[in-house]
Write an enzyme that holds these catalytic residues in place. Structure first.
Site, PDB file in Angstrom:
ATOM      1  CE  LYS A 120      -4.276  -2.021   1.588  1.00 50.13           C
ATOM      2  NZ  LYS A 120      -3.847  -3.430   1.757  1.00 50.13           N
TER       3      LYS A 120
HETATM    4  C1  PLP Z   1      -4.441  -4.496   1.187  1.00 52.93           C
HETATM    5  C2  PLP Z   1      -3.708  -5.785   1.112  1.00 52.93           C
HETATM    6  C3  PLP Z   1      -4.085  -6.812   0.208  1.00 52.93           C
HETATM    7  C4  PLP Z   1      -5.294  -6.684  -0.685  1.00 52.93           C
HETATM    8  O1  PLP Z   1      -5.128  -5.721  -1.677  1.00 52.93           O
HETATM    9  P1  PLP Z   1      -6.374  -5.207  -2.532  1.00 52.93           P
HETATM   10  O2  PLP Z   1      -5.850  -4.073  -3.306  1.00 52.93           O
HETATM   11  O3  PLP Z   1      -7.417  -4.798  -1.531  1.00 52.93           O
HETATM   12  O4  PLP Z   1      -6.835  -6.339  -3.367  1.00 52.93           O
HETATM   13  C5  PLP Z   1      -3.316  -7.967   0.164  1.00 52.93           C
HETATM   14  N1  PLP Z   1      -2.251  -8.131   0.973  1.00 52.93           N
HETATM   15  C6  PLP Z   1      -1.853  -7.184   1.846  1.00 52.93           C
HETATM   16  C7  PLP Z   1      -0.687  -7.452   2.716  1.00 52.93           C
HETATM   17  C8  PLP Z   1      -2.561  -5.979   1.948  1.00 52.93           C
HETATM   18  O5  PLP Z   1      -2.164  -5.041   2.819  1.00 52.93           O
END
Ligand code: PLP
Length: 477
Positions: A120
């Site tokens: 993220k």
């Molecule tokens: C947010 C997140 C996901 C999922 O990502 P999306 O964009 O919501 O599909 C998967 N793994 C981790 C570690 C995350 O923080």
């Protein structure tokens, strides 16, 4: 480049206008009128660029209301080896999202070298700089109110800390986050970051954020905003690393590459779909889920039936414990030929809690034209995958990336390069890593002793009115 709503009820807007908004006024998601295109010659010209120049080449095609020099400067200050270093040397960090080679055709793309050790940060760090720029241009401020069970909240706080014109109020469930995640967020001492530890579960936090957003007068008076996964700026920033991963993995530009993406809200992989629509030669996009397998069901059967919180399970890949994938609407918009009436009809049934099933021809498109596949994992699969990758390749992967590894094994074709998107570092999930490997995962230098730092948070009752009173006291209007 102008943006419309998937549901057809928004006059075309510029990038900066949709950047600060959430849902479109008609309840849909913003999406570009058309996707910028790169032909083979243009792709070849991009292949050698460093991350920052590549990011500018891609993102500038989506943004025409920020002067190019300013956009370039924002991108250049975001994607630096110092921000995406994960405790390593400058030379090692220069690639920002380097590949780990498992075998000749199987790679992991590192996306978790940012400050909160999850993918993220790739988008959120840019969003922080874009928000500050746009707010400053307009002389405005925004108060971001969000709910987190871990990764999103910390990524938002590290992106927005110290930014002018932005405050972050992040609700998290009291005593429910891992000690590491709690320390990551609560150790921030910046005056514009507020941690609200709410005595309840994550759902209660989410309900409070919804209640605040449903109070239109409060929302306008206190300039409440969000940075959740439907934010278009996040998606567009994520498109870049598919290009980077492609150029790093493909033997020759033009060769097909498969990407495997651990998914929850469909944000990360939605960016992969867009990169593919822009002409990047991605063959397959493989969705990996955990036991919360709504997306696996959709990509295997064409039926999208979101589930309630009572049917959402707590798993050991907790950032994918999601049973309603908000960004899926963007993909289905393309799938139904960008017919906003059709899309609005499908999502009326989603919003009623019913869901829908694609026709046979639509399902064929999803599979053949758009190249989607999927696979779900259980806790036992996750543990087995973490062990296998460590035993076979000497690499530690986190539980979410492990869900990706299982999906890669299920779908890989050894004639085609497969890239698994790493979504977090093992250091964030010590309990599961110990269960799988019997050892504590390595922690990036600089984060040793994180849990011992002084923490700053306010404990509050799970009551929307109490939270609103808290906000009123702290937001100058
Ligand atoms: C947010 C997140 C996901 C999922 O990502 P999306 O964009 O919501 O599909 C998967 N793994 C981790 C570690 C995350 O923080």
């Amino acid at each position: 480049m102008r943006y419309i709503s998937t549901r057809g009820g928004m006059a075309p807007q510029a990038f900066s206008d949709i950047l600060l908004g959430g849902l479109a006024p008609d309840g849909g998601l913003s999406i570009p009128e058309t996707y910028p295109q790169f032909d083979l010659a243009q792709l070849q010209a991009l292949a050698g660029l460093n991350y920052r120049d590549l990011a500018f080449a891609v993102i500038s095609r989506f943004v025409d209301d920020i002067p190019a020099a300013d956009l370039k400067a924002l991108i250049d200050k975001t994607y630096t080896p110092a921000v995406y270093c994960n405790g390593r040397s400058k030379a090692q960090s220069e690639h920002i999202t380097p590949l780990i080679k498992l075998d000749n055709t199987l790679f992991i793309q590192e996306l978790s070298n940012g400050p909160t050790l999850a993918f993220k940060d790739m988008a959120m760090q840019l969003l922080g700089n874009l928000f500050e720029y746009v707010l400053n241009q307009r002389g405005e401020q925004v108060n971001i109110v969000g709910a987190t069970s871990g990764d999103t909240g910390s990524a938002a706080e590290y992106a927005m800390r110290g930014k002018h014109g932005v405050n972050v109020f992040m609700l998290s469930p009291y005593g429910k986050m891992s000690p590491f995640q709690r320390a990551q967020m609560f150790s921030l001492q910046d005056a514009n970051i507020f941690n609200l530890s709410v005595k309840g579960f994550f759902d209660a936090c989410q309900d409070i954020v919804k209640a605040i957003n449903n109070d239109a007068a409060f929302k306008a008076q206190y300039k409440i905003g969000a940075v959740n996964s439907i934010n278009w700026g996040r998606i567009v920033a994520q498109v870049v690393y598919y290009f980077k991963g492609y150029f790093s993995a493909a033997k020759t530009v033009g060769d097909p590459v498969d990407f495997v993406v651990p998914s929850g809200n469909f944000g990360n992989i939605c960016a992969g779909h867009i990169a593919r629509q822009m002409g990047l030669p991605i063959r397959r996009l493989i969705v990996a889920t955990n036991e919360n397998d709504v997306l696996d069901e959709f990509f295997k059967t064409g039926g999208y039936f979101p589930r309630g919180v009572d049917k959402t399970y707590e798993t050991t890949s907790p950032s994918m414990d999601i049973s309603k994938a908000s960004n899926l609407e963007r993909f289905v918009f393309d799938l139904v030929g960008r017919d906003s009436n059709k899309l609005a009809e499908l999502w009326r049934s989603v919003d009623k809690g019913e869901g829908f099933k694609l026709s046979e021809s639509e399902f064929a498109l999803l599979h053949d034209t758009y190249g989607f596949r999927s696979e779900a994992s259980t806790h036992a699969d996750r543990i087995a995958s973490i062990r296998e990758v460590f035993d076979k390749y000497g690499v530690q992967i986190d539980p979410h990336t492990a869900d990706g590894y299982k999906a890669a094994k299920a779908h890989r074709d050894s004639n085609v390069v497969t890239v698994i998107m790493e979504t977090a570092l093992p250091a964030k999930f010590e309990d599961t890593m110990r269960e799988a490997l019997g050892i504590n995962p390595a922690r990036p230098a600089g984060l040793a002793g994180l849990e011992q730092l002084p923490q700053r948070f306010d404990a509050l009752e799970a009551d929307a009115e109490a939270i609103k009173a808290y906000l009123r006291e702290r937001i100058a209007v």
